[in-house]
Scaffold this active site. Sequence first.
Site, PDB file in Angstrom:
ATOM      1  N   LYS A  62      -2.582 -12.082  12.496  1.00  0.00           N
ATOM      2  CA  LYS A  62      -4.055 -12.130  12.469  1.00  0.00           C
ATOM      3  C   LYS A  62      -4.534 -13.287  11.593  1.00  0.00           C
ATOM      4  O   LYS A  62      -5.355 -14.100  12.013  1.00  0.00           O
ATOM      5  CB  LYS A  62      -4.638 -10.814  11.923  1.00  0.00           C
ATOM      6  CG  LYS A  62      -4.417  -9.600  12.801  1.00  0.00           C
ATOM      7  CD  LYS A  62      -5.070  -8.358  12.218  1.00  0.00           C
ATOM      8  CE  LYS A  62      -4.548  -7.968  10.843  1.00  0.00           C
ATOM      9  NZ  LYS A  62      -3.107  -7.659  10.799  1.00  0.00           N
ATOM     10  N   THR A  63      -4.030 -13.333  10.363  1.00  0.00           N
ATOM     11  CA  THR A  63      -4.494 -14.354   9.426  1.00  0.00           C
ATOM     12  C   THR A  63      -4.035 -15.744   9.870  1.00  0.00           C
ATOM     13  O   THR A  63      -4.827 -16.689   9.927  1.00  0.00           O
ATOM     14  CB  THR A  63      -3.972 -14.040   8.000  1.00  0.00           C
ATOM     15  OG1 THR A  63      -4.411 -12.730   7.645  1.00  0.00           O
ATOM     16  CG2 THR A  63      -4.487 -15.036   6.987  1.00  0.00           C
TER      17      THR A  63
ATOM     18  N   HIS B 143      -9.806  -3.774  13.004  1.00  0.00           N
ATOM     19  CA  HIS B 143      -8.754  -4.397  12.197  1.00  0.00           C
ATOM     20  C   HIS B 143      -8.294  -5.647  12.932  1.00  0.00           C
ATOM     21  O   HIS B 143      -7.301  -5.635  13.650  1.00  0.00           O
ATOM     22  CB  HIS B 143      -7.591  -3.428  11.981  1.00  0.00           C
ATOM     23  CG  HIS B 143      -6.547  -3.969  11.041  1.00  0.00           C
ATOM     24  ND1 HIS B 143      -5.222  -3.606  11.104  1.00  0.00           N
ATOM     25  CD2 HIS B 143      -6.645  -4.846  10.011  1.00  0.00           C
ATOM     26  CE1 HIS B 143      -4.561  -4.244  10.154  1.00  0.00           C
ATOM     27  NE2 HIS B 143      -5.387  -4.999   9.485  1.00  0.00           N
TER      28      HIS B 143
ATOM     29  N   SER C 279       0.112  -5.342  10.347  1.00  0.00           N
ATOM     30  CA  SER C 279       0.463  -6.269   9.273  1.00  0.00           C
ATOM     31  C   SER C 279       1.626  -7.178   9.688  1.00  0.00           C
ATOM     32  O   SER C 279       2.624  -6.709  10.225  1.00  0.00           O
ATOM     33  CB  SER C 279       0.852  -5.451   8.047  1.00  0.00           C
ATOM     34  OG  SER C 279       0.990  -6.288   6.947  1.00  0.00           O
TER      35      SER C 279
ATOM     36  N   ARG D 140       0.820  -1.205   0.000  1.00  0.00           N
ATOM     37  CA  ARG D 140       0.000   0.000   0.000  1.00  0.00           C
ATOM     38  C   ARG D 140       0.861   1.266   0.000  1.00  0.00           C
ATOM     39  O   ARG D 140       2.016   1.251   0.374  1.00  0.00           O
ATOM     40  CB  ARG D 140      -0.942   0.013   1.202  1.00  0.00           C
ATOM     41  CG  ARG D 140      -2.161  -0.893   1.009  1.00  0.00           C
ATOM     42  CD  ARG D 140      -3.095  -0.845   2.194  1.00  0.00           C
ATOM     43  NE  ARG D 140      -2.449  -1.344   3.395  1.00  0.00           N
ATOM     44  CZ  ARG D 140      -2.020  -0.586   4.387  1.00  0.00           C
ATOM     45  NH1 ARG D 140      -2.189   0.727   4.341  1.00  0.00           N
ATOM     46  NH2 ARG D 140      -1.436  -1.138   5.422  1.00  0.00           N
TER      47      ARG D 140
ATOM     48  N   ARG E 299       1.411 -12.511  -1.519  1.00  0.00           N
ATOM     49  CA  ARG E 299       0.083 -12.691  -0.922  1.00  0.00           C
ATOM     50  C   ARG E 299      -0.786 -13.665  -1.693  1.00  0.00           C
ATOM     51  O   ARG E 299      -0.647 -13.805  -2.906  1.00  0.00           O
ATOM     52  CB  ARG E 299      -0.662 -11.348  -0.907  1.00  0.00           C
ATOM     53  CG  ARG E 299      -0.038 -10.284  -0.038  1.00  0.00           C
ATOM     54  CD  ARG E 299      -0.576 -10.367   1.366  1.00  0.00           C
ATOM     55  NE  ARG E 299      -0.096  -9.258   2.178  1.00  0.00           N
ATOM     56  CZ  ARG E 299      -0.657  -8.890   3.322  1.00  0.00           C
ATOM     57  NH1 ARG E 299      -1.720  -9.525   3.773  1.00  0.00           N
ATOM     58  NH2 ARG E 299      -0.153  -7.902   4.018  1.00  0.00           N
TER      59      ARG E 299
ATOM     60  N   ASP F 209      -9.358 -10.502   8.893  1.00  0.00           N
ATOM     61  CA  ASP F 209      -8.777  -9.156   8.864  1.00  0.00           C
ATOM     62  C   ASP F 209      -9.687  -7.978   9.222  1.00  0.00           C
ATOM     63  O   ASP F 209      -9.215  -7.013   9.796  1.00  0.00           O
ATOM     64  CB  ASP F 209      -8.194  -8.914   7.464  1.00  0.00           C
ATOM     65  CG  ASP F 209      -7.217  -7.750   7.406  1.00  0.00           C
ATOM     66  OD1 ASP F 209      -6.234  -7.775   8.156  1.00  0.00           O
ATOM     67  OD2 ASP F 209      -7.455  -6.819   6.630  1.00  0.00           O
TER      68      ASP F 209
ATOM     69  N   LYS G 153      -8.396  -2.285   1.443  1.00  0.00           N
ATOM     70  CA  LYS G 153      -8.193  -1.451   2.613  1.00  0.00           C
ATOM     71  C   LYS G 153      -8.861  -0.078   2.458  1.00  0.00           C
ATOM     72  O   LYS G 153      -9.216   0.558   3.447  1.00  0.00           O
ATOM     73  CB  LYS G 153      -6.700  -1.316   2.934  1.00  0.00           C
ATOM     74  CG  LYS G 153      -6.147  -2.575   3.657  1.00  0.00           C
ATOM     75  CD  LYS G 153      -6.646  -2.640   5.070  1.00  0.00           C
ATOM     76  CE  LYS G 153      -6.608  -3.973   5.784  1.00  0.00           C
ATOM     77  NZ  LYS G 153      -5.405  -4.703   5.936  1.00  0.00           N
TER      78      LYS G 153
HETATM   79  N1  LIG Z   1       5.061 -17.117  16.367  1.00  0.00           N
HETATM   80  C1  LIG Z   1       4.399 -16.696  15.300  1.00  0.00           C
HETATM   81  N2  LIG Z   1       3.111 -16.284  15.390  1.00  0.00           N
HETATM   82  C2  LIG Z   1       2.440 -15.837  14.308  1.00  0.00           C
HETATM   83  N3  LIG Z   1       2.971 -15.772  13.065  1.00  0.00           N
HETATM   84  C3  LIG Z   1       4.241 -16.177  12.898  1.00  0.00           C
HETATM   85  C4  LIG Z   1       5.001 -16.653  13.990  1.00  0.00           C
HETATM   86  N4  LIG Z   1       6.227 -16.987  13.520  1.00  0.00           N
HETATM   87  C5  LIG Z   1       6.230 -16.730  12.206  1.00  0.00           C
HETATM   88  N5  LIG Z   1       5.040 -16.252  11.791  1.00  0.00           N
HETATM   89  C6  LIG Z   1       4.715 -15.825  10.411  1.00  0.00           C
HETATM   90  O1  LIG Z   1       4.368 -14.455  10.449  1.00  0.00           O
HETATM   91  C7  LIG Z   1       3.412 -14.143   9.447  1.00  0.00           C
HETATM   92  C8  LIG Z   1       2.165 -13.536  10.049  1.00  0.00           C
HETATM   93  O2  LIG Z   1       1.425 -12.983   8.989  1.00  0.00           O
HETATM   94  P1  LIG Z   1      -0.141 -12.803   8.939  1.00  0.00           P
HETATM   95  O3  LIG Z   1      -0.809 -13.819   9.787  1.00  0.00           O
HETATM   96  O4  LIG Z   1      -0.546 -12.749   7.511  1.00  0.00           O
HETATM   97  O5  LIG Z   1      -0.246 -11.368   9.565  1.00  0.00           O
HETATM   98  P2  LIG Z   1      -1.445 -10.348   9.541  1.00  0.00           P
HETATM   99  O6  LIG Z   1      -2.634 -11.089   9.091  1.00  0.00           O
HETATM  100  O7  LIG Z   1      -1.560  -9.863  10.931  1.00  0.00           O
HETATM  101  O8  LIG Z   1      -1.002  -9.290   8.588  1.00  0.00           O
HETATM  102  C9  LIG Z   1       3.089 -15.442   8.733  1.00  0.00           C
HETATM  103  O9  LIG Z   1       3.869 -15.488   7.566  1.00  0.00           O
HETATM  104  C10 LIG Z   1       3.527 -16.498   9.762  1.00  0.00           C
HETATM  105  O10 LIG Z   1       3.915 -17.701   9.163  1.00  0.00           O
HETATM  106  C1  LIG Z   2      -3.498  -6.185   3.367  1.00  0.00           C
HETATM  107  C2  LIG Z   2      -3.107  -5.678   4.470  1.00  0.00           C
HETATM  108  O1  LIG Z   2      -3.419  -6.331   5.637  1.00  0.00           O
HETATM  109  P1  LIG Z   2      -2.575  -7.239   6.628  1.00  0.00           P
HETATM  110  O2  LIG Z   2      -1.157  -7.015   6.330  1.00  0.00           O
HETATM  111  O3  LIG Z   2      -3.005  -6.710   7.945  1.00  0.00           O
HETATM  112  O4  LIG Z   2      -3.034  -8.650   6.391  1.00  0.00           O
HETATM  113  C3  LIG Z   2      -2.456  -4.380   4.445  1.00  0.00           C
HETATM  114  O5  LIG Z   2      -2.187  -3.843   5.504  1.00  0.00           O
HETATM  115  O6  LIG Z   2      -2.244  -3.866   3.325  1.00  0.00           O
HETATM  116 CA   LIG Z   3      -4.785  -6.210   7.826  1.00  0.00          CA
HETATM  117 MN   LIG Z   4      -3.682 -10.596   7.346  1.00  0.00          MN
END
Ligand SMILES: Nc1ncnc2c1ncn2[C@@H]1O[C@H](COP(=O)(O)OP(=O)(O)O)[C@@H](O)[C@H]1O
Ligand SMILES: C=C(OP(=O)(O)O)C(=O)O
Ligand SMILES: [Ca+2]
Ligand SMILES: [Mn+2]
Length: 665
Positions: A369-370, A347, A365, A183, A449, A384, A328
Amino acid sequence: MAGNGSGHANGEFSFGNGTARNGLAKIQTHKKQNGICHDDSAPPVKAQTIDELHSLQKKKSAPTTPIKGTQGAFASTISDEERQKQQLQSISASLASLTRETGPKVVKGDPARKSETPKHVAHAHEHHFTPTISVSDSSLKFTHFLYNLSPAELYEQAIKYEKGSFITETGALATLSGAKTGRSPRDKRVVRDETTEDDLWWGKGSPNIEMDEHTFMVNRERAVDYLNSLDKVFVNDQFLNWDPENRIKVRIVSARAYHSLFMHNMCIRPTPEELENFGTPDFTIYNAGQFPCNRYTHYMTSSTSIDLNLARREMVILGTQYAGEMKKGLFSVMHYLMPKRQILSLHSGCNMGKDGDVALFFGLSGTGKTTLSTDHNRLLIGDDEHCWSENGVSNIEGGCYAKCIDLSREKEPDIWNAIKFGTVLENVVFDEHTREVDYSDKSVTENTRAAYPIEYIPNAKIPCVGPHPKNVILLACDAFGVLPPVSKLSLAQTMYHFISGYTALVAGTEEGVKEPQATFSACFGAAFIMLHPTKYAAMLAEKMMKHGATGWLVNTGWSGGSYGSGNRIKLPYTRKIIDAIHSGSLLEVNYKKTKVFRLEIPTEVEGVPSEILEPMNTWADKNAYNATLLKLAGLFKKNFETFTNYKIGKDGKLTEEILAAGPIF
Ligand SMILES: Nc1ncnc2c1ncn2[C@@H]1O[C@H](COP(=O)(O)OP(=O)(O)O)[C@@H](O)[C@H]1O
Ligand SMILES: C=C(OP(=O)(O)O)C(=O)O
Ligand SMILES: [Ca+2]
Ligand SMILES: [Mn+2]
């Protein structure tokens, strides 16, 4: 008897009689058994030409035509013809130039299919002025639109027309988002008018950088003209928010099949019946991402501009093709619309146990979360964006957007398996022959992604709604390595950390060890909030109190030292911690309070080595630990100064408590 050659009543099959023309013995096939000829018994295809044959292949399918401002009951009484006309008018109104009196001429369908001559053509301006000064060549050409195409159709469009589109080994559509792979928050603008002037958060710390109405119209016209100059555009009519009472209708006009498929996956997909009654959208995105904005235009500081006009209910995108900008951008809109209805926009990820216990996962980010809301033992409500209303929680979206860097089947099986036909895979690198994706490859970007419909997760909760949350989990990826892997928070501490919105990741992972970069992002989503953070914080506090939710702080970042000397906490350990929160077992154990941040940390968690629960234990150099802890505390304190003059809600008491809930040193 069908097919080539001649049939004989006795069941023999031959070419001619006796000997063949070349003198060789005639070809004799085996005798028909039981009177069945195996290779050619079907009746002939009822087609005289190849075109006729092709036309047999495709069956007419679901109506995909919205009706302008009508009710369901009335909808069924209007003819298909009339519906087509109304859809055309609606889309042509969306695409209309606001400065010219002619054009565009809008037709439905793929311009590549010449045989499909348009039945309906709509002029953007139905009123018949006598055009004088503002006639333009654009009125002489057609703008074809491809309306709510299916993933299969969008695959074909992408592969035919968009460079960098490929089918991966598992059937996902690999695409490139272009020069922007993330972004562009500094290029986001919000129209400041009489209403938003008072409603929105402006100034220091706010994500809302102002622009005026006129400049918005300049960019809007630029985007609309660009889109109309193309052979065809994609139009998606979809929904946001699974709460039926607060559903928002969105229209996305874009130039790329990639964008259309991304939004197909990320927004809620209407049924054919819902689409029939779609009517006028509540919000429209004009995504002209391939086309830059004009830097001579007032307020523009780069060739990228993402412009939000709440009064017009429109968003314009110029100069970036990163699809997350649309997702977003709509989230920002929800952060404005929902609080007006006393609904809190969040969020956060969200999932639910088999007993109906709901957990929210807040975090910036990359904090998890995911990853953590996608849990094989629980039902996924969303990864999200959510709303928390009087009815409980609802997902805003219809899909998930997972980070793929270093993705593995073992650690994240559900996300791994969701990467199949229909999924958009952004900016990944793959083997040119086998199309096997190398998830460790950062050649294009680290922000690779996957966007997939939520039902690709086997235990998705459809519809994506749930009761009031029991646990509110704040995720911080602390690359300083001083925050405990888990701590239980008081309500005041939850609010303090919610408003702070801390995470620290490492800036450049490639060139050796770099200082972790602390980020504070109010409400764990400062880039998307539209009102002052304390408005959301007050609503969260009120809801947590009312429904008795417990707050937790979980560090998914470093342990045993800062980035460079320590390591990221193992995902299986974090999962065990989260399991203990969900099951309620973490409420039963003993706690002790840490210095400085005064966080309550459990002395044991099932499946997690107890020594890592207190970060100091894991650091070889205790002095370094203390110094780093104080450094982080100082950063928290400095960040919070901006909020010390604000009251949270009506009760001054909570405000005092929140201010006192930060680190003391
Ligand atoms: N201890 C941990 N807890 C959560 N995620 C972790 C951990 N160690 C490594 N990761 C990695 O960190 C990243 C978290 O990303 P994601 O869940 O997509 O974040 P968000 O959704 O908050 O943007 C993933 O690639 C995951 O595999
Ligand atoms: C797509 C996004 O969300 P997140 O990294 O929280 O998954 C973002 O922040 O652009
Ligand atoms: Ca997000
Ligand atoms: Mn996410």
